[in-house]
Design a protein around this motif. Structure first.
Motif, mmCIF file in Angstrom:
data_model
loop_
_atom_site.group_PDB
_atom_site.id
_atom_site.type_symbol
_atom_site.label_atom_id
_atom_site.label_comp_id
_atom_site.label_asym_id
_atom_site.label_seq_id
_atom_site.Cartn_x
_atom_site.Cartn_y
_atom_site.Cartn_z
ATOM 1 N N GLU A 127 0.832 -1.205 0.000
ATOM 2 C CA GLU A 127 0.000 0.000 0.000
ATOM 3 C C GLU A 127 0.871 1.260 0.000
ATOM 4 N N ILE A 128 1.968 1.207 0.771
ATOM 5 C CA ILE A 128 2.907 2.345 0.754
ATOM 6 C C ILE A 128 3.496 2.524 -0.638
ATOM 7 N N ARG A 129 3.871 1.395 -1.261
ATOM 8 C CA ARG A 129 4.430 1.467 -2.619
ATOM 9 C C ARG A 129 3.425 2.065 -3.592
ATOM 10 N N ARG A 130 2.168 1.599 -3.513
ATOM 11 C CA ARG A 130 1.139 2.132 -4.415
ATOM 12 C C ARG A 130 0.870 3.601 -4.119
ATOM 13 N N SER A 131 0.853 3.944 -2.809
ATOM 14 C CA SER A 131 0.620 5.343 -2.436
ATOM 15 C C SER A 131 1.734 6.242 -2.967
ATOM 16 N N ASN A 132 2.988 5.787 -2.803
ATOM 17 C CA ASN A 132 4.110 6.568 -3.329
ATOM 18 C C ASN A 132 4.035 6.678 -4.837
ATOM 19 N N GLU A 133 3.612 5.592 -5.461
ATOM 20 C CA GLU A 133 3.489 5.597 -6.922
ATOM 21 C C GLU A 133 2.415 6.575 -7.369
ATOM 22 N N ARG A 134 1.273 6.568 -6.655
ATOM 23 C CA ARG A 134 0.216 7.519 -6.978
ATOM 24 C C ARG A 134 0.696 8.949 -6.763
ATOM 25 N N PHE A 135 1.406 9.163 -5.635
ATOM 26 C CA PHE A 135 1.916 10.503 -5.322
ATOM 27 C C PHE A 135 2.868 10.996 -6.416
ATOM 28 N N LEU A 136 3.782 10.119 -6.834
ATOM 29 C CA LEU A 136 4.737 10.504 -7.875
ATOM 30 C C LEU A 136 4.032 10.753 -9.201
ATOM 31 N N THR A 137 3.019 9.917 -9.515
ATOM 32 C CA THR A 137 2.284 10.098 -10.766
ATOM 33 C C THR A 137 1.530 11.416 -10.770
ATOM 34 N N LEU A 138 0.832 11.689 -9.657
ATOM 35 C CA LEU A 138 0.096 12.953 -9.564
ATOM 36 C C LEU A 138 1.043 14.152 -9.598
ATOM 37 N N SER A 139 2.198 14.010 -8.952
ATOM 38 C CA SER A 139 3.148 15.128 -8.941
ATOM 39 C C SER A 139 3.707 15.398 -10.333
ATOM 40 N N ARG A 140 3.739 14.364 -11.178
ATOM 41 C CA ARG A 140 4.193 14.570 -12.551
ATOM 42 C C ARG A 140 3.091 15.184 -13.402
ATOM 43 N N LEU A 141 1.845 14.803 -13.108
ATOM 44 C CA LEU A 141 0.723 15.278 -13.929
ATOM 45 C C LEU A 141 0.359 16.727 -13.626
ATOM 46 N N THR A 142 0.480 17.124 -12.353
ATOM 47 C CA THR A 142 0.041 18.475 -11.983
ATOM 48 C C THR A 142 1.075 19.514 -12.407
ATOM 49 N N ARG A 143 0.572 20.713 -12.670
ATOM 50 C CA ARG A 143 1.462 21.831 -12.958
ATOM 51 C C ARG A 143 1.932 22.534 -11.692
ATOM 52 N N ASP A 144 1.322 22.178 -10.558
ATOM 53 C CA ASP A 144 1.735 22.778 -9.296
ATOM 54 C C ASP A 144 3.111 22.250 -8.896
ATOM 55 N N ALA A 145 3.852 23.090 -8.200
ATOM 56 C CA ALA A 145 5.178 22.707 -7.719
ATOM 57 C C ALA A 145 5.017 21.993 -6.378
ATOM 58 N N VAL A 146 5.047 20.667 -6.390
ATOM 59 C CA VAL A 146 4.833 19.870 -5.185
ATOM 60 C C VAL A 146 6.169 19.650 -4.482
ATOM 61 N N TRP A 147 6.165 19.803 -3.160
ATOM 62 C CA TRP A 147 7.387 19.595 -2.379
ATOM 63 C C TRP A 147 7.082 18.811 -1.107
ATOM 64 N N ASP A 148 8.138 18.141 -0.600
ATOM 65 C CA ASP A 148 7.993 17.284 0.586
ATOM 66 C C ASP A 148 9.250 17.483 1.434
ATOM 67 N N LEU A 149 9.054 17.979 2.659
ATOM 68 C CA LEU A 149 10.172 18.283 3.549
ATOM 69 C C LEU A 149 10.152 17.346 4.747
ATOM 70 N N ASP A 150 11.271 16.612 4.955
ATOM 71 C CA ASP A 150 11.440 15.782 6.154
ATOM 72 C C ASP A 150 11.901 16.697 7.286
ATOM 73 N N LEU A 151 11.053 16.878 8.299
ATOM 74 C CA LEU A 151 11.352 17.820 9.372
ATOM 75 C C LEU A 151 12.427 17.315 10.331
ATOM 76 N N THR A 152 12.729 16.004 10.279
ATOM 77 C CA THR A 152 13.769 15.469 11.176
ATOM 78 C C THR A 152 15.157 15.576 10.554
ATOM 79 N N THR A 153 15.245 15.467 9.235
ATOM 80 C CA THR A 153 16.550 15.511 8.566
ATOM 81 C C THR A 153 16.727 16.760 7.703
ATOM 82 N N ASN A 154 15.617 17.544 7.522
ATOM 83 C CA ASN A 154 15.637 18.728 6.643
ATOM 84 C C ASN A 154 15.908 18.381 5.185
#
Length: 469
Positions: A127-154
């Protein structure tokens, strides 16, 4: 899987003592085993190690090749320790010696629980793999600038639109400081403050506008939305967001604002010009008309005072001139003073206005389809002034013998039509005249529209639409 009926009976009797709702199937050959896996769909496999031409290792291998992660326990009479270890490494859950079958129920429960835990972990990972795959697919399809920040490692991740919007030419993931440096200096403090609030858990999301200052000096305006993802302990560990480029939208809004300000200035100028024109008109009317009448009365009365005998006709003439002066003064006041439509009827005031022009031309006023209750008082003033302005224009310039005025209301708007049979004009040339400009500005102040159709020698057709909402 057992070829010894006696051993199979012992195992079945042992298991039937347990409080389990179960169904047992015995197989003794490879073919029966493979068929049972497809038809029976077992929850557990108990396998003897030494069937003729078939052993537990081959049975385990076949089950795993079919992607069947079924708990597998080897039940055998004798087996070397090395072989047992190899079976466990190959995927068997346990092995039980036949002289120690009392361990079997506990081993079965442990194997089933272990396989269920493995299955749950595998499903969660999938499910994590599919979720990440969906996230990556949507991030490629959208024109919005999507970002993800790990608050523990920056550590920061951004999609292709993120790299493009912020001007990162390298495919390498930028550091957090590199991103912050792309934010306009005047907005960096705001961004740093929001990040600190997120880390403390004071807020869990934000939506704000930021300006980006790109390496080439270009300034972009973005709408930044971000949401924090919490750890089980309740502390934010990730921050996921999207930047939407609204630069063109803001430019368009600024242009619209400048346009509205320009229109307001133009309207103000037109109002001031109209006031000056009204004052000039008032001065001309007073000087050239009423003042001349009063001056004539003054001269005639002076003549009468010098020679009163037999000159009563002079007094009568002066009285007639005073009546004329009073009428002219009243007409002038009607033109200059706006009726109070919170107290007076628009219909009645329009009839009074029309009467001032009837000696010079025939004026038809139609108000049968007008519901006056729908029209606000201030809008009545606008309509009255438009009719007054156009009648004055027609009287002064059109040389018309007939004028039609029709005022009507519908469910959502009021329509005013004024048509004359005068000399006409070119609307493009007259659009900048004060009279026509006033009509346009008065209608536009209520989001109304004006349409003028006229040609030299063909009269004029004026239509005004004003929404009532």
């Amino acid at each position: 899987m057992e070829d010894d009926p006696f051993d199979a009976e012992i195992i079945q009797r042992l298991l039937r003592k347990e409080p389990w709702n179960m169904e047992l199937t015995l197989v003794t050959t490879r073919n029966d085993y493979e068929t049972a896996l497809g038809r029976f769909h077992p929850d557990l496999i108990l396998a003897d190690n030494s069937l003729p031409q078939f052993d537990a290792g081959e049975a385990l291998q076949f089950a795993r090749q079919q992607s069947l992660y079924i708990p597998f326990i080897m039940v055998t009479g004798t087996v070397s320790e090395e072989y047992a270890v190899e079976m466990i490494k190959a995927g068997a859950d346990d092995y039980i010696l036949k002289d120690r079958l009392t361990r079997l129920p506990a081993a079965i429960l442990a194997a089933i629980n272990q396989q269920q835990a493995k299955k749950g972990k595998q499903e969660a990972q999938e499910e994590i793999r599919r979720s990440n795959e969906r996230f990556l697919t949507l991030s490629r399809l959208t024109r919005d600038a999507v970002w993800d920040l790990d608050l523990t490692t920056n550590s920061l991740w951004g999609n292709e639109s993120f790299h493009y919007l912020l001007g990162f030419t390298s495919p390498a993931v930028p550091a957090l400081d590199e991103w912050i440096n792309r934010i306009h200096p005047d907005d960096r403090e705001k961004m740093a403050s929001r990040l600190e609030e997120i880390r403390r858990g004071a807020i869990l999301s934000w939506e704000d506008e930021l300006r980006l200052q790109l390496p080439g000096g270009d300034i972009r305006t973005v709408l930044d939305r971000a949401y924090a993802l919490k750890h089980d302990g309740g502390f934010p560990v990730r921050l996921v967001g999207a930047l939407v480029d609204i630069t063109e939208k803001r430019k368009m809004e600024e242009e619209q604002m400048h346009s509205r300000i320009s229109q307001q200035k133009e309207l103000t100028r037109a109002i001031l010009e109209a006031r000056e024109l009204e004052r000039n008109t008032l001065g001309i009317e007073l000087h050239d008309n009423i003042n001349q009448i009063l001056a004539s009365i003054n001269l005639r009365l002076g003549y009468y005072l010098d020679e009163p005998e037999g000159n009563m006709d002079v007094v009568e003439d002066c009285r007639q001139k005073l009546v004329t002066a009073i009428r002219e003064t009243r007409n002038l006041s009607h033109q200059m003073v706006m009726p109070r439509f919170s107290e007076k009827s628009l219909r009645d005031e329009l009839y009074l206005l029309v009467e001032n022009y009837t000696p010079a031309m025939s004026v038809s006023l139609e108000v049968r389809k007008m519901n006056e209750k729908k029209i606000p008082p201030l809008m009545k003033e606008t309509l009255y002034r438009i009719v007054q302005e156009q009648l004055s224009n027609i009287h002064k310039h059109a040389k018309a013998s007939f004028v039609q005025i029709r005022l009507s209301t519908s469910s959502g708007s009021v329509e005013l039509l004024i048509r004359d049979n005068g000399v006409g004009f070119d609307p493009q040339l007259k659009r900048k005249g004060i009279g026509i400009s006033n009509i346009y500005h008065r209608a536009e102040s209520y989001d109304g529209k004006v349409e003028i159709v006229s040609h030299p020698g063909a009269g004029c057709y004026l239509v005004v639409h004003i929404p009532l909402s």
